[in-house]
Design a protein around this motif. Structure first.
Motif, PDB file in Angstrom:
ATOM      1  N   TRP A  80       0.824  -1.210   0.000  1.00 64.88           N
ATOM      2  CA  TRP A  80       0.000   0.000   0.000  1.00 64.88           C
ATOM      3  C   TRP A  80       0.857   1.260   0.000  1.00 64.88           C
ATOM      4  CZ3 TRP A  80      -3.353  -2.689   4.116  1.00 64.88           C
ATOM      5  CH2 TRP A  80      -4.291  -3.508   3.481  1.00 64.88           C
ATOM      6  N   ASN A  81       1.977   1.246   0.697  1.00 62.00           N
ATOM      7  CA  ASN A  81       2.875   2.404   0.644  1.00 62.00           C
ATOM      8  C   ASN A  81       3.426   2.594  -0.764  1.00 62.00           C
ATOM      9  OD1 ASN A  81       2.728   3.509   3.263  1.00 62.00           O
ATOM     10  ND2 ASN A  81       3.975   1.844   4.041  1.00 62.00           N
ATOM     11  N   THR A  82       3.687   1.505  -1.461  1.00 63.61           N
ATOM     12  CA  THR A  82       4.129   1.587  -2.860  1.00 63.61           C
ATOM     13  C   THR A  82       3.016   2.187  -3.721  1.00 63.61           C
ATOM     14  OG1 THR A  82       5.617  -0.291  -2.607  1.00 63.61           O
ATOM     15  CG2 THR A  82       4.923   0.250  -4.858  1.00 63.61           C
ATOM     16  N   ALA A  83       1.783   1.759  -3.501  1.00 70.48           N
ATOM     17  CA  ALA A  83       0.652   2.307  -4.256  1.00 70.48           C
ATOM     18  C   ALA A  83       0.528   3.807  -4.021  1.00 70.48           C
ATOM     19  CB  ALA A  83      -0.646   1.595  -3.875  1.00 70.48           C
ATOM     20  N   LEU A  84       0.740   4.249  -2.792  1.00 73.01           N
ATOM     21  CA  LEU A  84       0.685   5.690  -2.502  1.00 73.01           C
ATOM     22  C   LEU A  84       1.778   6.435  -3.249  1.00 73.01           C
ATOM     23  CD1 LEU A  84      -0.091   5.889   1.318  1.00 73.01           C
ATOM     24  CD2 LEU A  84      -1.578   6.482  -0.597  1.00 73.01           C
ATOM     25  N   ARG A  85       2.974   5.873  -3.277  1.00 70.64           N
ATOM     26  CA  ARG A  85       4.068   6.529  -4.002  1.00 70.64           C
ATOM     27  C   ARG A  85       3.762   6.601  -5.498  1.00 70.64           C
ATOM     28  NH1 ARG A  85       7.115   3.533  -0.539  1.00 70.64           N
ATOM     29  NH2 ARG A  85       7.689   2.005  -2.104  1.00 70.64           N
ATOM     30  N   LEU A  86       3.194   5.549  -6.051  1.00 63.96           N
ATOM     31  CA  LEU A  86       2.880   5.529  -7.483  1.00 63.96           C
ATOM     32  C   LEU A  86       1.837   6.575  -7.843  1.00 63.96           C
ATOM     33  CD1 LEU A  86       2.710   1.697  -8.206  1.00 63.96           C
ATOM     34  CD2 LEU A  86       4.461   3.301  -9.000  1.00 63.96           C
ATOM     35  N   PRO A  92      -7.598   7.589  -2.101  1.00 69.32           N
ATOM     36  CA  PRO A  92      -8.354   7.451  -0.860  1.00 69.32           C
ATOM     37  C   PRO A  92      -8.559   5.999  -0.434  1.00 69.32           C
ATOM     38  CG  PRO A  92      -9.390   9.050  -2.289  1.00 69.32           C
ATOM     39  CD  PRO A  92      -8.290   8.410  -3.082  1.00 69.32           C
ATOM     40  N   ASP A  93      -8.758   5.089  -1.399  1.00 68.86           N
ATOM     41  CA  ASP A  93      -8.966   3.698  -1.029  1.00 68.86           C
ATOM     42  C   ASP A  93      -7.706   3.094  -0.417  1.00 68.86           C
ATOM     43  OD1 ASP A  93      -7.993   4.014  -3.662  1.00 68.86           O
ATOM     44  OD2 ASP A  93      -8.608   2.006  -4.236  1.00 68.86           O
ATOM     45  N   VAL A  94      -6.527   3.510  -0.881  1.00 68.10           N
ATOM     46  CA  VAL A  94      -5.279   3.022  -0.303  1.00 68.10           C
ATOM     47  C   VAL A  94      -5.118   3.581   1.109  1.00 68.10           C
ATOM     48  CG1 VAL A  94      -2.767   2.920  -0.536  1.00 68.10           C
ATOM     49  CG2 VAL A  94      -4.204   2.769  -2.571  1.00 68.10           C
ATOM     50  N   PHE A  95      -5.415   4.872   1.280  1.00 67.84           N
ATOM     51  CA  PHE A  95      -5.358   5.461   2.620  1.00 67.84           C
ATOM     52  C   PHE A  95      -6.290   4.707   3.567  1.00 67.84           C
ATOM     53  CE2 PHE A  95      -3.504   9.382   0.830  1.00 67.84           C
ATOM     54  CZ  PHE A  95      -2.548   9.645   1.798  1.00 67.84           C
TER      55      PHE A  95
END
Length: 165
Positions: A80-86, A92-95
């Motif tokens: 999920w941290n990788t998804a946020l960086r991308l 919002p769904d990742v958060f």
């Protein structure tokens, strides 16, 4: 049935990131609904998808979901941290996935700032402010603050996609 269809399609298009992603989603659904053994295959399919298209944010996010379902919390956090960086922190769904998981592992460092950002993103999704015809392109350009950071006076609205997991 969808698993069989995606596997058949992959015999024709084995390098299709989208087919691997959809197969992984179908396997994750099966894993959650009936047999957790499908989750490991879902993780493998998300990984294959990402080996083809490393910036496939949906696959990174759902990889985190599958890992969480397997109680592999640290791996899920990394995904999920990788998804946020991308996505530049605009998912919002990742958060929400991160917040939900952090409730279990009690890791809340920096979450006051992240929660405010999540709230802003969700408000922008629920109550978008249309740009007025008098808005100029210069109002959309990033502005520089005294501390050297950049911000934009108007962020484009992004749609929220729920994964259902």
């Amino acid at each position: 049935e969808s698993v069989t269809t995606y596997r058949r399609a992959l015999t024709v298009e084995p390098q299709s990131a989208g087919l691997h992603y959809n197969l992984a989603n179908s396997l994750m659904d099966l894993g959650i609904q009936s047999d957790y053994r499908h989750l490991e295959t879902a993780v493998q399919e998300y990984s294959t998808c990402l080996s083809i298209e490393v910036t496939y944010t949906g696959a990174v996010n759902n990889l985190g979901n599958a890992l969480k379902e397997q109680d592999r919390f640290r791996d899920a956090l990394r995904a999920w941290n990788t998804a946020l960086r991308l996505e530049g922190g605009r998912q919002p769904d990742v958060f929400a996935n991160l917040a939900h998981l952090r409730m279990f592992v009690a890791d809340w460092d920096g979450w006051d700032r992240r929660f405010r950002l999540l709230s802003q993103l969700l408000r922008a999704q629920l109550f978008p402010v249309p740009l007025s015809p008098s808005s100029s392109a210069s109002s959309l350009a990033p502005s520089h603050h005294a501390n050297g950071s950049k911000s934009s006076s108007a962020e484009p609205s992004r749609s929220v996609t729920a994964t259902g997991h």
